[in-house]
Scaffold this active site. Structure first.
Site, short mmCIF file in Angstrom:
data_model
loop_
_atom_site.label_atom_id
_atom_site.label_comp_id
_atom_site.label_asym_id
_atom_site.label_seq_id
_atom_site.Cartn_x
_atom_site.Cartn_y
_atom_site.Cartn_z
N GLY A 26 0.84 -1.20 0.00
CA GLY A 26 0.00 0.00 0.00
C GLY A 26 0.87 1.25 0.00
N ASP A 83 1.63 -3.66 11.77
CA ASP A 83 1.65 -4.95 11.09
C ASP A 83 0.62 -5.88 11.75
OD1 ASP A 83 2.44 -7.59 10.19
OD2 ASP A 83 4.33 -6.66 9.58
N ILE A 84 -0.23 -6.50 10.94
CA ILE A 84 -1.25 -7.38 11.54
C ILE A 84 -0.64 -8.66 12.13
CG2 ILE A 84 -3.21 -6.49 10.22
CD1 ILE A 84 -2.97 -9.09 8.48
N SER A 116 -11.46 -14.54 -1.21
CA SER A 116 -11.06 -14.55 -2.62
C SER A 116 -11.74 -15.65 -3.42
CB SER A 116 -9.55 -14.74 -2.72
OG SER A 116 -9.18 -15.05 -4.04
N SER A 117 -12.11 -15.30 -4.64
CA SER A 117 -12.70 -16.30 -5.56
C SER A 117 -11.70 -17.39 -5.90
CB SER A 117 -13.16 -15.62 -6.84
OG SER A 117 -12.03 -15.13 -7.53
N TYR A 134 -1.81 -19.12 -1.67
CA TYR A 134 -2.65 -17.93 -1.44
C TYR A 134 -4.12 -18.31 -1.33
CZ TYR A 134 -5.35 -13.75 -2.62
OH TYR A 134 -6.28 -12.74 -2.61
N VAL A 168 -10.53 -7.73 -9.08
CA VAL A 168 -10.89 -6.32 -8.91
C VAL A 168 -9.90 -5.47 -9.71
CG1 VAL A 168 -11.42 -4.54 -7.21
CG2 VAL A 168 -11.65 -6.97 -6.59
N VAL A 218 -3.25 -8.20 -13.31
CA VAL A 218 -3.02 -8.17 -14.76
C VAL A 218 -3.53 -6.88 -15.40
CG1 VAL A 218 -5.14 -9.46 -15.35
CG2 VAL A 218 -3.16 -9.54 -16.87
N ARG A 244 -11.72 -14.17 -16.57
CA ARG A 244 -11.91 -13.64 -15.22
C ARG A 244 -13.18 -12.79 -15.20
NH1 ARG A 244 -8.50 -16.81 -14.54
NH2 ARG A 244 -6.58 -16.72 -13.31
P1 NAD Z 1 -3.09 -4.34 -2.02
O1 NAD Z 1 -1.77 -5.03 -2.04
O2 NAD Z 1 -3.20 -3.05 -2.73
O3 NAD Z 1 -3.64 -4.18 -0.54
C1 NAD Z 1 -3.20 -4.95 0.55
C2 NAD Z 1 -2.85 -3.98 1.67
O4 NAD Z 1 -2.48 -4.74 2.84
C3 NAD Z 1 -1.66 -3.08 1.33
O5 NAD Z 1 -1.97 -1.74 1.64
C4 NAD Z 1 -0.53 -3.62 2.20
O6 NAD Z 1 0.43 -2.64 2.53
C5 NAD Z 1 -1.32 -4.14 3.39
N1 NAD Z 1 -0.59 -5.16 4.15
C6 NAD Z 1 0.09 -6.24 3.67
N2 NAD Z 1 0.63 -6.92 4.66
C7 NAD Z 1 0.29 -6.29 5.82
C8 NAD Z 1 0.57 -6.52 7.19
N3 NAD Z 1 1.32 -7.56 7.58
N4 NAD Z 1 0.06 -5.67 8.12
C9 NAD Z 1 -0.70 -4.60 7.72
N5 NAD Z 1 -0.98 -4.32 6.45
C10 NAD Z 1 -0.50 -5.16 5.50
O7 NAD Z 1 -4.12 -5.41 -2.63
P2 NAD Z 1 -5.67 -5.32 -2.93
O8 NAD Z 1 -5.85 -5.82 -4.31
O9 NAD Z 1 -6.21 -3.98 -2.56
O10 NAD Z 1 -6.25 -6.44 -1.94
C11 NAD Z 1 -6.99 -6.12 -0.77
C12 NAD Z 1 -7.61 -7.38 -0.24
O11 NAD Z 1 -8.53 -7.93 -1.17
C13 NAD Z 1 -6.64 -8.51 0.09
O12 NAD Z 1 -7.08 -9.14 1.28
C14 NAD Z 1 -6.77 -9.46 -1.08
O13 NAD Z 1 -6.45 -10.80 -0.71
C15 NAD Z 1 -8.24 -9.31 -1.37
N6 NAD Z 1 -8.61 -9.65 -2.75
C16 NAD Z 1 -8.16 -8.88 -3.78
C17 NAD Z 1 -8.58 -9.18 -5.08
C18 NAD Z 1 -8.13 -8.39 -6.27
O14 NAD Z 1 -8.51 -8.74 -7.39
N7 NAD Z 1 -7.36 -7.32 -6.12
C19 NAD Z 1 -9.44 -10.27 -5.30
C20 NAD Z 1 -9.79 -11.07 -4.22
C21 NAD Z 1 -9.41 -10.73 -2.92
C1 UD1 Z 2 -6.40 -12.09 -8.54
C2 UD1 Z 2 -5.86 -11.27 -7.39
C3 UD1 Z 2 -6.01 -12.04 -6.09
C4 UD1 Z 2 -7.47 -12.43 -5.95
C5 UD1 Z 2 -7.95 -13.21 -7.15
C6 UD1 Z 2 -9.46 -13.43 -7.04
C7 UD1 Z 2 -4.02 -9.67 -7.66
C8 UD1 Z 2 -2.58 -9.47 -7.85
N1 UD1 Z 2 -4.44 -10.94 -7.59
O1 UD1 Z 2 -5.63 -13.29 -8.72
O2 UD1 Z 2 -5.66 -11.22 -4.98
O3 UD1 Z 2 -7.71 -13.11 -4.77
O4 UD1 Z 2 -7.74 -12.43 -8.34
O5 UD1 Z 2 -9.95 -14.04 -8.14
O6 UD1 Z 2 -4.78 -8.73 -7.57
N2 UD1 Z 2 -1.42 -12.65 -16.19
C9 UD1 Z 2 -0.85 -12.44 -17.43
N3 UD1 Z 2 0.12 -11.50 -17.54
C10 UD1 Z 2 0.56 -10.76 -16.49
C11 UD1 Z 2 -0.03 -10.99 -15.21
C12 UD1 Z 2 -1.02 -11.94 -15.11
O7 UD1 Z 2 -1.22 -13.10 -18.42
O8 UD1 Z 2 1.45 -9.92 -16.67
C13 UD1 Z 2 -2.52 -13.64 -16.10
C14 UD1 Z 2 -2.36 -14.65 -14.99
O9 UD1 Z 2 -1.58 -15.76 -15.41
C15 UD1 Z 2 -3.82 -15.01 -14.72
C16 UD1 Z 2 -4.57 -13.70 -15.00
O10 UD1 Z 2 -3.69 -12.91 -15.79
O11 UD1 Z 2 -4.25 -16.00 -15.63
C17 UD1 Z 2 -4.92 -12.93 -13.73
O12 UD1 Z 2 -3.75 -12.83 -12.95
P1 UD1 Z 2 -3.66 -11.83 -11.69
O13 UD1 Z 2 -4.04 -10.47 -12.08
O14 UD1 Z 2 -2.34 -12.05 -11.04
O15 UD1 Z 2 -4.86 -12.35 -10.81
P2 UD1 Z 2 -5.31 -13.76 -10.21
O16 UD1 Z 2 -4.17 -14.71 -10.12
O17 UD1 Z 2 -6.53 -14.16 -10.94
#
Ligand code: NAD
Ligand code: UD1
Length: 320
Positions: free
Chosen positions: A39, A57-58, A121-122, A145, A175, A189, A213
């Site tokens: 973050g 830190d959590i 997470s999905s 993960y 997201v 991605v 996705r």
């Molecule tokens: P992100 O990396 O931007 O956010 C994660 C945050 O957690 C960051 O601000 C990071 O600094 C903080 N963090 C990490 N380790 C920590 C610790 N030990 N103590 C305190 N803070 C800590 O990622 P995001 O995409 O915003 O993801 C947010 C949440 O949503 C996560 O729990 C992730 O697993 C979940 N999620 C994300 C997606 C996606 O597509 N982005 C999909 C499914 C679930």
């Molecule tokens: C993502 C989220 C994860 C979340 C999950 C829920 C991130 C980093 N990961 O995982 O937190 O829980 O969705 O469904 O936000 N890819 C490429 N090129 C690249 C990067 C990725 O082809 O440069 C492909 C990957 O192989 C994968 C797809 O894109 O097939 C999505 O990858 P990524 O964005 O890392 O997300 P997920 O692994 O689906």
């Protein structure tokens, strides 16, 4: 009584969108607990003075207890959120995603927080034979993960049944949107696609690009998270937080080329370990119980996201 919201991971991509949405409600105070691993304080810079930032830190149980004290609603988003990172370096992911989540749940139960909403997470589904994916399907995590995030869900349900803490777990699907950090190979991605598009370089796609996705715009996720904090009779439950659609990576890249009016054929690399092939949410339960109502089509979400990256990546380049 006015609410006091705590967002763990609030300096991250989704967490900072949630902080904005909570402040817009004007019905309570907002605090963030984040160790700034992925973050950034800049994600919240224009909100300075309107919320409390706690750097912590959590994995540190007493730091978590201090941050949770007095909170009415806790949104637990802090995590190490990458599938490949959890394979390359599984220990930190395990410690943050499982042990850290346990610390947050324990602190919330002890402080008698009204409700905790957990970012699940999905990826927990793994590869299912049937699409869309429904909450009643047996989870089959394919990566550390995915297993860690699933364990967090199980703990949420157990804290609800054994310790009287109200919890709701939302399985976010992929997201995307403004502020998703594109600076790491572990980045999501679409943030990497945006960066490539703006730099006029070809993206790298792992595998044939036909994996799909359910890309979900960040504001739709933030609004569902808040609905989950207040919906009645949902404690202990798990809900899909997706759009209900699915697009292949090849389709999304073609859409971006069209929006931008360019042709940049992708480079294809080997498929990634732990990758799920297809992902699509059944949104029936979330619509029924949480009034989930996603507003953004993929095209609209991509346009908004691209506009943000165009402005902010350009600024970052000039600042260098
Ligand atoms: P992100 O990396 O931007 O956010 C994660 C945050 O957690 C960051 O601000 C990071 O600094 C903080 N963090 C990490 N380790 C920590 C610790 N030990 N103590 C305190 N803070 C800590 O990622 P995001 O995409 O915003 O993801 C947010 C949440 O949503 C996560 O729990 C992730 O697993 C979940 N999620 C994300 C997606 C996606 O597509 N982005 C999909 C499914 C679930
Ligand atoms: C993502 C989220 C994860 C979340 C999950 C829920 C991130 C980093 N990961 O995982 O937190 O829980 O969705 O469904 O936000 N890819 C490429 N090129 C690249 C990067 C990725 O082809 O440069 C492909 C990957 O192989 C994968 C797809 O894109 O097939 C999505 O990858 P990524 O964005 O890392 O997300 P997920 O692994 O689906």
């Amino acid at each position: 009584m006015s609410s006091r919201y705590l967002v763990t991971g609030g300096a991250g991509f989704i967490g900072s969108a949630l902080v904005r949405a909570l402040l817009d409600r004007r019905d309570g105070s907002v605090a963030v607990l984040d160790n700034l691993l992925t973050g950034r304080e800049e994600n919240l810079s224009e909100l300075a003075g309107h919320f409390e930032f706690v750097r912590g830190d959590i994995r540190n149980a007493s730091a978590v207890e201090r941050a949770v004290a007095g909170a009415t609603h806790v949104f637990h988003l802090a995590a190490i959120p990458s599938v490949p990172r959890s394979i390359d370096d599984p220990v930190p992911s395990h410690e943050v995603n499982i042990d850290g989540t346990f610390n947050v749940l324990r602190a919330c139960a002890a402080a008698r927080v009204s409700r905790l909403v957990y970012a699940a997470s999905s990826s927990a589904y793994g590869d299912t034979e049937v699409l869309p994916k429904v909450e009643s399907m047996l989870p089959r995590p394919k990566s550390p993960y995915a297993a860690q995030k699933l364990m967090g869900e199980y703990y949420c349900s157990v804290f609800s049944s054994c310790f009287g803490l109200e919890t709701v777990a939302l399985r976010f699907f992929n997201v995307y949107g403004p502020r998703q950090d594109p600076s790491s190979p572990y980045s999501g991605v679409l943030s990497l696609f945006m960066k490539a598009l703006i730099a006029r370089t070809s993206p790298t796609i792992f595998g044939d690009g036909e994996q799909s996705r359910d890309f979900t715009y960040v504001e739709d996720v933030a609004s569902l998270v808040i609905k989950a904090a207040f919906a009645p009779n949902v404690s202990g439950n798990v809900y899909n937080a997706g759009n209900g659609n699915r697009y292949t990576l090849n389709q999304v890249w073609r859409e971006l080329e069209k929006i931008e009016g360019v042709s940049l054929p992708p480079r294809y690399g080997p498929p990634r370990a732990g990758d799920v092939r297809d992902s699509q949410a059944d949104t029936t339960a979330a619509r029924r119980d949480l009034a989930h109502d996603p507003r953004f089509t993929l095209e609209e979400g991509l346009r908004r996201t691209l506009a943000w990256y165009r402005e902010n990546l350009a600024e970052a380049n000039t600042a260098r």
